[in-house]
Design an enzyme around this catalytic site. Structure first.
Site, PDB file in Angstrom:
ATOM      1  N   SER A   1      -2.399-110.007 101.894  1.00  6.98           N
ATOM      2  CA  SER A   1      -3.170-109.432 103.265  1.00  6.98           C
ATOM      3  C   SER A   1      -2.192-109.320 104.408  1.00  6.98           C
ATOM      4  O   SER A   1      -1.053-110.853 104.645  1.00  6.98           O
ATOM      5  CB  SER A   1      -4.413-110.237 103.971  1.00  6.98           C
ATOM      6  OG  SER A   1      -4.746-110.884 105.162  1.00  6.98           O
TER       7      SER A   1
ATOM      8  N   THR B   1      -4.786-101.061 106.924  1.00  6.71           N
ATOM      9  CA  THR B   1      -6.320-101.029 106.823  1.00  6.71           C
ATOM     10  C   THR B   1      -6.671-100.838 108.244  1.00  6.71           C
ATOM     11  O   THR B   1      -6.483-100.629 109.418  1.00  6.71           O
ATOM     12  CB  THR B   1      -6.370-102.588 106.846  1.00  6.71           C
ATOM     13  OG1 THR B   1      -6.282-102.939 105.550  1.00  6.71           O
ATOM     14  CG2 THR B   1      -7.939-102.443 106.814  1.00  6.71           C
TER      15      THR B   1
ATOM     16  N   HIS C   1     -14.640-102.399 103.670  1.00  6.07           N
ATOM     17  CA  HIS C   1     -14.566-104.019 104.265  1.00  6.07           C
ATOM     18  C   HIS C   1     -15.504-105.115 103.630  1.00  6.07           C
ATOM     19  O   HIS C   1     -15.962-105.800 104.174  1.00  6.07           O
ATOM     20  CB  HIS C   1     -13.921-103.902 105.700  1.00  6.07           C
ATOM     21  CG  HIS C   1     -13.455-105.428 105.655  1.00  6.07           C
ATOM     22  ND1 HIS C   1     -12.393-104.325 106.472  1.00  6.07           N
ATOM     23  CD2 HIS C   1     -12.394-105.981 105.500  1.00  6.07           C
ATOM     24  CE1 HIS C   1     -11.129-104.833 106.548  1.00  6.07           C
ATOM     25  NE2 HIS C   1     -12.048-106.537 106.225  1.00  6.07           N
TER      26      HIS C   1
HETATM   27  C1  FNR Z   1     -11.740-109.737 103.216  1.00  8.52           C
HETATM   28  N1  FNR Z   1     -10.876-108.613 103.390  1.00  8.52           N
HETATM   29  C2  FNR Z   1      -9.976-108.146 103.599  1.00  8.52           C
HETATM   30  N2  FNR Z   1      -9.276-106.436 104.436  1.00  8.52           N
HETATM   31  C3  FNR Z   1      -8.103-106.532 104.723  1.00  8.52           C
HETATM   32  O1  FNR Z   1      -7.569-105.104 104.772  1.00  8.52           O
HETATM   33  N3  FNR Z   1      -7.302-107.675 105.056  1.00  8.52           N
HETATM   34  C4  FNR Z   1      -7.966-108.341 105.337  1.00  8.52           C
HETATM   35  O2  FNR Z   1      -6.628-109.502 105.430  1.00  8.52           O
HETATM   36  C5  FNR Z   1      -9.304-108.849 104.793  1.00  8.52           C
HETATM   37  N4  FNR Z   1      -9.430-110.137 104.833  1.00  8.52           N
HETATM   38  C6  FNR Z   1     -10.902-110.596 103.988  1.00  8.52           C
HETATM   39  C7  FNR Z   1     -10.826-111.469 103.864  1.00  8.52           C
HETATM   40  C8  FNR Z   1     -12.574-111.987 103.029  1.00  8.52           C
HETATM   41  C9  FNR Z   1     -12.571-113.901 102.797  1.00  8.52           C
HETATM   42  C10 FNR Z   1     -12.999-111.200 103.174  1.00  8.52           C
HETATM   43  C11 FNR Z   1     -14.346-111.179 102.126  1.00  8.52           C
HETATM   44  C12 FNR Z   1     -12.741-109.524 102.557  1.00  8.52           C
HETATM   45  C13 FNR Z   1     -11.618-107.166 102.699  1.00  8.52           C
HETATM   46  C14 FNR Z   1     -11.155-106.671 101.218  1.00  8.52           C
HETATM   47  O3  FNR Z   1     -10.235-106.729 100.955  1.00  8.52           O
HETATM   48  C15 FNR Z   1     -12.520-106.022 100.918  1.00  8.52           C
HETATM   49  O4  FNR Z   1     -11.916-104.216 101.179  1.00  8.52           O
HETATM   50  C16 FNR Z   1     -14.142-107.002 100.476  1.00  8.52           C
HETATM   51  O5  FNR Z   1     -13.179-107.813  99.920  1.00  8.52           O
HETATM   52  C17 FNR Z   1     -13.995-105.865  99.023  1.00  8.52           C
HETATM   53  O6  FNR Z   1     -15.600-106.266  98.779  1.00  8.52           O
HETATM   54  P1  FNR Z   1     -15.462-107.717  97.930  1.00  8.52           P
HETATM   55  O7  FNR Z   1     -15.076-107.811  96.671  1.00  8.52           O
HETATM   56  O8  FNR Z   1     -15.231-108.789  99.064  1.00  8.52           O
HETATM   57  O9  FNR Z   1     -17.185-107.342  97.556  1.00  8.52           O
HETATM   58  C1  LAC Z   2     -11.734-109.858 107.088  1.00  7.14           C
HETATM   59  C2  LAC Z   2     -10.481-109.218 108.464  1.00  7.14           C
HETATM   60  C3  LAC Z   2      -9.679-111.078 108.606  1.00  7.14           C
HETATM   61  O1  LAC Z   2     -12.386-108.885 106.878  1.00  7.14           O
HETATM   62  O2  LAC Z   2     -10.402-108.786 107.677  1.00  7.14           O
HETATM   63  O3  LAC Z   2     -12.204-111.627 107.613  1.00  7.14           O
END
Ligand code: FNR
Ligand code: LAC
Length: 353
Positions: free
Chosen positions: A106, A156, A252
């Site tokens: 990220s 993203t 997301h």
């Molecule tokens: C995310 N996700 C996410 N996506 C992204 O493009 N940049 C980011 O910084 C983040 N940060 C982030 C933090 C946390 C704590 C979570 C749970 C998710 C989304 C992530 O890439 C992804 O799309 C989802 O988490 C997928 O779903 P599951 O596997 O968590 O159910």
């Molecule tokens: C999140 C952002 C940082 O889902 O992508 O927390």
């Protein structure tokens, strides 16, 4: 006994993480309906396994945008890993490398992209990009990622603004003292109530990104570019027409628009529209090898996990991350055996109903 599956890692992580950190990771937008719906989409699908196939050997290997991988399980970009472990994303990278999993870092990591690369220099890695109002900073981020050996840029596009996470509002989410977003100079200000992440995102991320900007983003480095956060075939088509190399089908993890279509339900129309022209990644609610198998059958080339990597990191650091990937990999191998699929080539749409 060690956790036996990804859900058990979540249960242990709930005990070891500070409540604010667990809530940030587990949480979703509004009523968290899409968090639930992502999981239910897998439960609604069933596997029509074949019999009398020699499955004594299973080959899980795949190839994603120029990278040979031992299996199609990848780590989705997730922010602020030091919430789960003092070594943060560097520890995650070591675990991912040990399990042969491609890591997507990220932009808002708590260890710099350079230090994460140095933690596992030979491991496959992509860089997830948030585009900022300050275009020169965005350009610098991409340049730094390219120079640090990241093999693709994942843009993203489902966070023009941050979703409303009521757990974070209730907890007045803020980075613990001493923790920072290591790819940035400026500190994340402590909120006067509300969530620091909302304030950070509002202050520097841009809600004005449009299709016209894709050409600029693609011009920033000679790397494949993926778009993450797509749930519609028409958007996927438009991305491919703009020269995008991969579509990351995602809502997301239910953290943005609550009520969004589950990723697995969005996948087939996108595969039908562009599956022959680009790589397709899917994430959202993947917790079992059978979930990975269903996603592959519906046309994904790579299947990503978000929350489980953080839970595992909190429970057992790099070993935990390695373990959850290996658990999922071994569950996938078993599911392939039981479904009559000795390799990914046999994993096709008619396996799922
Ligand atoms: C995310 N996700 C996410 N996506 C992204 O493009 N940049 C980011 O910084 C983040 N940060 C982030 C933090 C946390 C704590 C979570 C749970 C998710 C989304 C992530 O890439 C992804 O799309 C989802 O988490 C997928 O779903 P599951 O596997 O968590 O159910
Ligand atoms: C999140 C952002 C940082 O889902 O992508 O927390």
């Amino acid at each position: 006994m060690d956790p036996l599956n990804l859900q058990e890692y979540e249960a242990v992580a709930r005990e070891v993480l500070r409540p604010m950190a667990f809530d940030y990771i587990a949480g979703g937008a509004d009523d968290e309906a899409t968090v639930t719906a992502n999981r239910e989409a897998f439960a609604r699908r069933h596997l029509r396994y074949r019999t009398l196939v020699d499955v004594s050997e299973r080959d899980l290997s795949t190839h994603l945008l120029g990278i040979d991988l031992p299996h199609p399980i990848i780590l989705a970009p997730t922010a602020m890993h030091q919430l789960a472990h003092p070594e943060g994303e560097a520890e995650t990278a070591r675990g991912a490398a040990a399990a042969g999993a491609l890591l997507t870092l990220s932009t808002i990591s708590t260890v710099s992209l350079e230090d994460v690369a140095a933690a596992a220099p030979d491991a496959p890695r992509w860089f997830q990009l948030y585009c900022y109002g300050d275009r020169s900073f965005t350009e610098l981020l991409v340049k730094r990622a390219y120079e640090s050996g990241y093999q693709a840029i994942v843009v993203t596009v489902d966070v023009p603004v941050l979703g409303r996470r009521e757990r974070d509002l209730r907890n007045s989410f803020a980075l613990p003292d001493g923790m920072r977003l290591a790819n940035f100079e400026q500190p994340v200000p402590r909120p006067e109530g509300g969530s620091a992440l909302v304030q950070w995102t509002t202050a520097i991320q841009t809600p004005a990104l449009t299709w016209e900007d894709l050409g600029w983003i693609r011009s920033l480095a000679p790397l494949p570019t993926l778009i993450k956060g797509i749930v519609r075939a028409d958007d996927a088509l438009r991305a491919v027409e703009a020269g995008i190399d991969g579509i990351w089908v995602s809502n997301h993890g239910g953290r943005q628009l609550d009520g969004a279509i589950p990723s697995l339900d969005a996948l087939p129309e996108i595969v039908d529209a562009v599956g022959e022209q680009c790589a397709i990644i899917v994430d959202g609610g993947v917790r079992r090898g059978t979930d990975v198998l269903k996603a592959l059958a519906l046309g994904a080339d790579g299947v990503a996990i978000g929350r489980p990597q953080l839970y595992a990191l909190a429970v057992a650091g790099a070993d935990g991350v390695r373990r959850v990937v290996e658990l999922l990999r071994d569950e996938l191998s078993l599911a392939m055996a039981l479904a009559g699929c000795p390799s990914l080539a046999e994993v096709e749409r008619d396996l799922v109903r």
